[in-house]
Design an enzyme around this catalytic site. Sequence first.
Site, PDB file in Angstrom:
ATOM      1  N   ALA A 151     -24.737 -95.621  -4.441  1.00 29.24           N
ATOM      2  CA  ALA A 151     -24.850 -95.687  -5.915  1.00 29.24           C
ATOM      3  C   ALA A 151     -24.492 -94.271  -6.609  1.00 29.24           C
ATOM      4  O   ALA A 151     -25.329 -93.338  -6.040  1.00 29.24           O
ATOM      5  CB  ALA A 151     -26.079 -96.186  -6.581  1.00 29.24           C
TER       6      ALA A 151
ATOM      7  N   LYS B 170     -39.014 -84.030  -4.853  1.00 27.40           N
ATOM      8  CA  LYS B 170     -40.157 -83.607  -5.323  1.00 27.40           C
ATOM      9  C   LYS B 170     -40.532 -83.343  -6.706  1.00 27.40           C
ATOM     10  O   LYS B 170     -41.635 -83.586  -6.978  1.00 27.40           O
ATOM     11  CB  LYS B 170     -40.619 -82.166  -4.816  1.00 27.40           C
ATOM     12  CG  LYS B 170     -39.209 -81.151  -5.125  1.00 27.40           C
ATOM     13  CD  LYS B 170     -38.043 -81.053  -4.035  1.00 27.40           C
ATOM     14  CE  LYS B 170     -36.804 -80.222  -4.668  1.00 27.40           C
ATOM     15  NZ  LYS B 170     -35.859 -79.887  -3.864  1.00 27.40           N
TER      16      LYS B 170
ATOM     17  N   GLU C 285     -40.395 -86.857   3.783  1.00 28.58           N
ATOM     18  CA  GLU C 285     -40.488 -85.488   4.540  1.00 28.58           C
ATOM     19  C   GLU C 285     -39.487 -84.349   3.866  1.00 28.58           C
ATOM     20  O   GLU C 285     -39.921 -83.294   4.229  1.00 28.58           O
ATOM     21  CB  GLU C 285     -39.933 -85.900   6.022  1.00 28.58           C
ATOM     22  CG  GLU C 285     -40.115 -84.479   6.958  1.00 28.58           C
ATOM     23  CD  GLU C 285     -41.418 -84.299   7.261  1.00 28.58           C
ATOM     24  OE1 GLU C 285     -42.322 -84.966   7.648  1.00 28.58           O
ATOM     25  OE2 GLU C 285     -41.737 -82.983   6.792  1.00 28.58           O
TER      26      GLU C 285
ATOM     27  N   ILE D 266     -37.715 -78.893   7.435  1.00 32.33           N
ATOM     28  CA  ILE D 266     -38.927 -78.617   8.286  1.00 32.33           C
ATOM     29  C   ILE D 266     -39.845 -79.715   8.414  1.00 32.33           C
ATOM     30  O   ILE D 266     -40.484 -80.274   7.212  1.00 32.33           O
ATOM     31  CB  ILE D 266     -39.721 -77.256   7.528  1.00 32.33           C
ATOM     32  CG1 ILE D 266     -38.719 -76.070   7.729  1.00 32.33           C
ATOM     33  CG2 ILE D 266     -40.690 -77.129   8.719  1.00 32.33           C
ATOM     34  CD1 ILE D 266     -39.320 -74.839   6.894  1.00 32.33           C
TER      35      ILE D 266
ATOM     36  N   ASP E  48     -39.573 -75.400  -8.772  1.00 32.79           N
ATOM     37  CA  ASP E  48     -39.527 -76.491  -7.610  1.00 32.79           C
ATOM     38  C   ASP E  48     -40.491 -76.069  -6.560  1.00 32.79           C
ATOM     39  O   ASP E  48     -41.041 -76.888  -5.911  1.00 32.79           O
ATOM     40  CB  ASP E  48     -38.215 -75.919  -6.994  1.00 32.79           C
ATOM     41  CG  ASP E  48     -37.901 -76.644  -5.758  1.00 32.79           C
ATOM     42  OD1 ASP E  48     -37.190 -77.762  -5.540  1.00 32.79           O
ATOM     43  OD2 ASP E  48     -37.852 -75.846  -4.591  1.00 32.79           O
TER      44      ASP E  48
ATOM     45  N   LYS F  63     -43.512 -78.442  -4.934  1.00 30.95           N
ATOM     46  CA  LYS F  63     -43.589 -78.701  -3.294  1.00 30.95           C
ATOM     47  C   LYS F  63     -45.141 -78.254  -3.065  1.00 30.95           C
ATOM     48  O   LYS F  63     -45.772 -78.998  -2.276  1.00 30.95           O
ATOM     49  CB  LYS F  63     -42.790 -77.896  -2.783  1.00 30.95           C
ATOM     50  CG  LYS F  63     -41.339 -78.481  -2.737  1.00 30.95           C
ATOM     51  CD  LYS F  63     -40.520 -77.252  -2.188  1.00 30.95           C
ATOM     52  CE  LYS F  63     -38.878 -77.844  -2.361  1.00 30.95           C
ATOM     53  NZ  LYS F  63     -37.929 -76.533  -2.189  1.00 30.95           N
TER      54      LYS F  63
ATOM     55  N   GLY G 196     -30.276 -76.994   1.851  1.00 27.59           N
ATOM     56  CA  GLY G 196     -28.708 -77.182   2.368  1.00 27.59           C
ATOM     57  C   GLY G 196     -28.639 -78.848   2.681  1.00 27.59           C
ATOM     58  O   GLY G 196     -29.540 -79.479   3.279  1.00 27.59           O
TER      59      GLY G 196
HETATM   60  P1  NDP Z   1     -26.829 -83.374  -6.078  1.00 35.02           P
HETATM   61  O1  NDP Z   1     -27.037 -82.963  -7.570  1.00 35.02           O
HETATM   62  O2  NDP Z   1     -26.064 -82.824  -5.338  1.00 35.02           O
HETATM   63  O3  NDP Z   1     -26.614 -85.071  -6.104  1.00 35.02           O
HETATM   64  C1  NDP Z   1     -27.024 -86.079  -6.834  1.00 35.02           C
HETATM   65  C2  NDP Z   1     -26.490 -87.283  -6.521  1.00 35.02           C
HETATM   66  O4  NDP Z   1     -27.128 -88.451  -7.270  1.00 35.02           O
HETATM   67  C3  NDP Z   1     -24.917 -87.282  -7.019  1.00 35.02           C
HETATM   68  O5  NDP Z   1     -24.091 -87.816  -6.344  1.00 35.02           O
HETATM   69  C4  NDP Z   1     -24.742 -88.161  -8.305  1.00 35.02           C
HETATM   70  O6  NDP Z   1     -23.819 -88.687  -8.774  1.00 35.02           O
HETATM   71  C5  NDP Z   1     -26.254 -89.170  -8.175  1.00 35.02           C
HETATM   72  N1  NDP Z   1     -26.587 -89.500  -9.536  1.00 35.02           N
HETATM   73  C6  NDP Z   1     -27.533 -88.578 -10.273  1.00 35.02           C
HETATM   74  N2  NDP Z   1     -28.042 -89.503 -11.150  1.00 35.02           N
HETATM   75  C7  NDP Z   1     -27.205 -90.607 -10.941  1.00 35.02           C
HETATM   76  C8  NDP Z   1     -27.569 -91.688 -11.793  1.00 35.02           C
HETATM   77  N3  NDP Z   1     -28.051 -91.878 -12.872  1.00 35.02           N
HETATM   78  N4  NDP Z   1     -26.858 -93.039 -11.375  1.00 35.02           N
HETATM   79  C9  NDP Z   1     -26.298 -92.837 -10.285  1.00 35.02           C
HETATM   80  N5  NDP Z   1     -26.369 -91.664  -9.522  1.00 35.02           N
HETATM   81  C10 NDP Z   1     -26.736 -90.879  -9.866  1.00 35.02           C
HETATM   82  O7  NDP Z   1     -28.545 -83.576  -5.383  1.00 35.02           O
HETATM   83  P2  NDP Z   1     -29.007 -83.060  -3.847  1.00 35.02           P
HETATM   84  O8  NDP Z   1     -28.126 -83.751  -3.251  1.00 35.02           O
HETATM   85  O9  NDP Z   1     -28.731 -81.429  -4.047  1.00 35.02           O
HETATM   86  O10 NDP Z   1     -30.496 -83.234  -3.963  1.00 35.02           O
HETATM   87  C11 NDP Z   1     -30.873 -84.750  -4.059  1.00 35.02           C
HETATM   88  C12 NDP Z   1     -32.287 -84.724  -4.199  1.00 35.02           C
HETATM   89  O11 NDP Z   1     -32.669 -84.174  -2.618  1.00 35.02           O
HETATM   90  C13 NDP Z   1     -33.180 -83.893  -5.040  1.00 35.02           C
HETATM   91  O12 NDP Z   1     -34.107 -84.630  -5.251  1.00 35.02           O
HETATM   92  C14 NDP Z   1     -33.289 -82.533  -4.661  1.00 35.02           C
HETATM   93  O13 NDP Z   1     -34.421 -81.911  -5.172  1.00 35.02           O
HETATM   94  C15 NDP Z   1     -33.592 -83.300  -2.842  1.00 35.02           C
HETATM   95  N6  NDP Z   1     -33.370 -81.771  -2.172  1.00 35.02           N
HETATM   96  C16 NDP Z   1     -32.458 -80.994  -2.229  1.00 35.02           C
HETATM   97  C17 NDP Z   1     -32.092 -80.035  -1.362  1.00 35.02           C
HETATM   98  C18 NDP Z   1     -30.701 -79.360  -1.256  1.00 35.02           C
HETATM   99  O14 NDP Z   1     -30.858 -78.314  -0.573  1.00 35.02           O
HETATM  100  N7  NDP Z   1     -29.917 -79.676  -2.163  1.00 35.02           N
HETATM  101  C19 NDP Z   1     -33.102 -79.871  -0.371  1.00 35.02           C
HETATM  102  C20 NDP Z   1     -34.372 -80.623  -0.495  1.00 35.02           C
HETATM  103  C21 NDP Z   1     -34.263 -81.487  -1.324  1.00 35.02           C
HETATM  104  P3  NDP Z   1     -22.175 -88.025  -8.956  1.00 35.02           P
HETATM  105  O15 NDP Z   1     -21.928 -87.373  -7.623  1.00 35.02           O
HETATM  106  O16 NDP Z   1     -21.315 -89.202  -9.022  1.00 35.02           O
HETATM  107  O17 NDP Z   1     -22.728 -87.166 -10.237  1.00 35.02           O
HETATM  108  N1  HSE Z   2     -33.399 -75.947  -4.535  1.00 38.21           N
HETATM  109  C1  HSE Z   2     -34.353 -76.349  -3.445  1.00 38.21           C
HETATM  110  C2  HSE Z   2     -34.450 -74.703  -2.583  1.00 38.21           C
HETATM  111  C3  HSE Z   2     -33.680 -77.329  -2.400  1.00 38.21           C
HETATM  112  O1  HSE Z   2     -33.821 -73.730  -3.008  1.00 38.21           O
HETATM  113  O2  HSE Z   2     -35.312 -74.867  -1.633  1.00 38.21           O
HETATM  114  C4  HSE Z   2     -34.745 -77.666  -1.428  1.00 38.21           C
HETATM  115  O3  HSE Z   2     -35.665 -78.280  -1.924  1.00 38.21           O
END
Ligand code: NDP
Ligand code: HSE
Length: 437
Positions: free
Chosen positions: A46, A106, A130, A137, A202, A206, A307
């Site tokens: 989704a 988080k 995790e 980690i 953030d 955590k 990442g």
């Molecule tokens: P992104 O912003 O890169 O991706 C979010 C995704 O969710 C996109 O594909 C988006 O769709 C989809 N999305 C958002 N809102 C909706 C909605 N209302 N309905 C359907 N789809 C939706 O986020 P990240 O991948 O960076 O992060 C994801 C999670 O992981 C977050 O909670 C973040 O805090 C956590 N996280 C991220 C890390 C990182 O390094 N990036 C590390 C550790 C945790 P579309 O692409 O179509 O816009």
């Molecule tokens: N924005 C977060 C960071 C992603 O920089 O650590 C990992 O949670």
Amino acid sequence: MTDYRRLRVALLGAGAVGSQVAALLLRHGQELADRAGATLELVGIAVRDPAAKRDADLPAELFTTDVEPLIVGSDIVIELMGGIEPARSHLLQAINSGADVVTANKALLATHGPEIFDAADQVGAQVYYEAAAAGAIPIIRPLRDSLAGDRVQRIMGIVNGTTNYILDRMDTEGAELADVLADAQRLGYAEADPTADVEGYDAAQKAAILASLAFHTTVPLESVHREGITGIDKAMMDAARHAGYVVKLLAVCERLTDGSGESISVRVYPALIDRTHPLASVHGANNAVFVQAEAAGNLMFYGAGAGGVQTASAVLGDVVSAARRHIAGGVGVGESTRANLPIVEIGRVTTSYQITLEVDDEPGVLATIAGILSEGRVSIATLEQTVVTEANGEPGVARLVIGTHKALEQDLSETVRRLAASGVVERVVSVLRVEGD
Ligand code: NDP
Ligand code: HSE
């Protein structure tokens, strides 16, 4: 080939992390099935915009904007959308429809964790998270399971990759914060709104998650003292280096003991740590969590804190755990919050400080400052003076860097207020806590 039971896996979100989770799930399907004892069938992804370009090459037919039908009938739901809503509603729907859930969110767990864990308890489901603290980690399981028989005394963590990346480049290259933030965003470390990173939100989320697990106490996000790194400039980095320190954004979760019993403190702020401390050598977007436990002693967990593909590793570990539990059956392991320790405010915390002042370079100034510190119950450990300006033999401005012994935060802040109003201090340049000593 073993004929495994088939588990339906729904993925919500295909951004930096989700697209890598989907790619690895598809690429290593057979290996993961052998480990999980079940075939993990990715039944749909989704997103908001199915036509958007992704970081990985994924089958177009898996994408949908219709989240609810995807959730219903799935055995495992992976939430990687981020944010509170609609992520919260989707997770609750997944739990109530019999799925185990995996999330890296988080922000959601730090604000609505008890609601989500309670909902899972009610139906015997399990919540895996995790990746919600320190990216790749393994730290959630160590705190929740491996250290469940010990008493954690203190956690000091670098738990935000973006700010560590920024501070590291400020330290090693003399870069300015604004210039390196854009690089952190481009590399996929930063949150959708990078204010969450640089203002410490953030890391505070955590810290709340880690402290809840470590101290078996529900730690509401509002009880975490939070300061970000936007006030840190090149001059502070230089001064820190000169004194043998490095500036790191730290999450400190601490068990405090006094005559009235035990309490905890949870706080996030930029702090000075000695360059010989293990946390000082954590570079780039890496994270590290330094845990001090009564019996185990000092433990250090280190690795990629952000990442897409790195975080996907932690998410997939959770998916395999969820699959194993789904196959084995039985009730999920609930979060233990029965210790219910009181959480103290920052004013009651004791640390050392480095105070940098610009003062009039005149007779008696040092004595005035020493007097104010003494009256405020702040004891001087080190003192260094350098002359900043001299005007033709006339008194100029001197810079004083005062290192203190441990002092109570409320005493220190009142003392700094009195120093600023003393008439001999031109400017309070910075007040930074010193951790890890
Ligand atoms: P992104 O912003 O890169 O991706 C979010 C995704 O969710 C996109 O594909 C988006 O769709 C989809 N999305 C958002 N809102 C909706 C909605 N209302 N309905 C359907 N789809 C939706 O986020 P990240 O991948 O960076 O992060 C994801 C999670 O992981 C977050 O909670 C973040 O805090 C956590 N996280 C991220 C890390 C990182 O390094 N990036 C590390 C550790 C945790 P579309 O692409 O179509 O816009
Ligand atoms: N924005 C977060 C960071 C992603 O920089 O650590 C990992 O949670």
